[in-house]
Scaffold this motif. Structure first.
Motif, PDB file in Angstrom:
ATOM      1  N   LEU A  41       0.822  -1.219   0.000  1.00 63.60           N
ATOM      2  CA  LEU A  41       0.000   0.000   0.000  1.00 63.60           C
ATOM      3  C   LEU A  41       0.851   1.263   0.000  1.00 63.60           C
ATOM      4  CD1 LEU A  41      -2.861  -1.118   2.406  1.00 63.60           C
ATOM      5  CD2 LEU A  41      -2.994  -0.763  -0.082  1.00 63.60           C
ATOM      6  N   VAL A  42       1.966   1.250   0.713  1.00 66.46           N
ATOM      7  CA  VAL A  42       2.879   2.394   0.673  1.00 66.46           C
ATOM      8  C   VAL A  42       3.426   2.562  -0.744  1.00 66.46           C
ATOM      9  CG1 VAL A  42       5.155   3.209   1.443  1.00 66.46           C
ATOM     10  CG2 VAL A  42       3.477   2.417   3.116  1.00 66.46           C
ATOM     11  N   GLY A  43       3.724   1.449  -1.395  1.00 63.17           N
ATOM     12  CA  GLY A  43       4.191   1.516  -2.776  1.00 63.17           C
ATOM     13  C   GLY A  43       3.163   2.155  -3.689  1.00 63.17           C
ATOM     14  N   VAL A  44       1.907   1.804  -3.491  1.00 63.89           N
ATOM     15  CA  VAL A  44       0.830   2.365  -4.311  1.00 63.89           C
ATOM     16  C   VAL A  44       0.646   3.849  -4.018  1.00 63.89           C
ATOM     17  CG1 VAL A  44      -1.672   2.342  -4.680  1.00 63.89           C
ATOM     18  CG2 VAL A  44      -0.401   0.194  -4.660  1.00 63.89           C
ATOM     19  N   SER A  48       1.584   0.514  -9.282  1.00 64.12           N
ATOM     20  CA  SER A  48       0.271   0.179  -9.823  1.00 64.12           C
ATOM     21  C   SER A  48      -0.749  -0.108  -8.718  1.00 64.12           C
ATOM     22  CB  SER A  48       0.396  -1.053 -10.717  1.00 64.12           C
ATOM     23  OG  SER A  48      -0.873  -1.567 -11.039  1.00 64.12           O
ATOM     24  N   ALA A  49      -1.956   0.416  -8.913  1.00 63.30           N
ATOM     25  CA  ALA A  49      -3.073   0.145  -7.998  1.00 63.30           C
ATOM     26  C   ALA A  49      -4.137  -0.645  -8.742  1.00 63.30           C
ATOM     27  CB  ALA A  49      -3.639   1.445  -7.457  1.00 63.30           C
ATOM     28  N   ARG A 105      -4.102  -6.296  -7.860  1.00 65.47           N
ATOM     29  CA  ARG A 105      -3.164  -6.035  -6.756  1.00 65.47           C
ATOM     30  C   ARG A 105      -3.924  -5.743  -5.464  1.00 65.47           C
ATOM     31  NH1 ARG A 105       2.055  -2.222  -6.950  1.00 65.47           N
ATOM     32  NH2 ARG A 105       3.011  -4.220  -7.302  1.00 65.47           N
ATOM     33  N   LEU A 106      -4.919  -4.867  -5.547  1.00 61.72           N
ATOM     34  CA  LEU A 106      -5.681  -4.509  -4.350  1.00 61.72           C
ATOM     35  C   LEU A 106      -6.482  -5.698  -3.824  1.00 61.72           C
ATOM     36  CD1 LEU A 106      -6.861  -0.930  -5.378  1.00 61.72           C
ATOM     37  CD2 LEU A 106      -4.924  -1.576  -3.914  1.00 61.72           C
TER      38      LEU A 106
END
Length: 118
Positions: free
Chosen positions: A86-89, A95-96, A100-101
């Motif tokens: 989530l920090v990466g998103v 990519s979100a 992935r979510l």
């Protein structure tokens, strides 16, 4: 012989709080690995990253005095996995995508299932 883990007796609620902090530090050291590679001061970033790693594992060990191993380890890794993703998103522009979510949600659902079965 003095040992910090024998001196501290954790209530279940405090053990969960310690585990949460350990998981948050896991997110921190994962970010630290990425930052150290791109830093103009890599020695400082490596020092902070290694300190976060040690603190994360130390707090996990402390929480394990009160919590079941399988559940605590699953929660610790789930916080690290989901939190880092989530920090990466949200902070790093990764990519979100729905897949992935959804996958992050499945990780969290799996840990919730472990907790409910404990």
């Amino acid at each position: 012989m003095f040992s910090p883990t024998t001196v501290f007796s954790l209530s279940p609620l405090l053990a969960w709080a310690v585990l949460l902090l350990a998981g948050l530090l896991e997110i921190g050291w994962a970010l630290g690995l990425k930052s150290a590679a791109a830093s103009s001061r890599p020695a400082l970033m490596w020092s902070v990253t290694l300190a976060a790693m040690a603190a994360s594992v130390g707090l996990l060990a402390l929480a394990l005095k009160q919590l079941p191993l399988g559940l605590a380890y699953a929660v610790w890794t789930a916080i690290g996995i989901a939190g880092t993703a989530l920090v990466g998103v949200f902070l790093l522009g990764e990519s979100a995508s729905p897949l992935r979510l959804c996958s992050i949600g499945l990780i969290l659902a799996g840990v919730a299932g472990l907790k409910l079965s404990a």
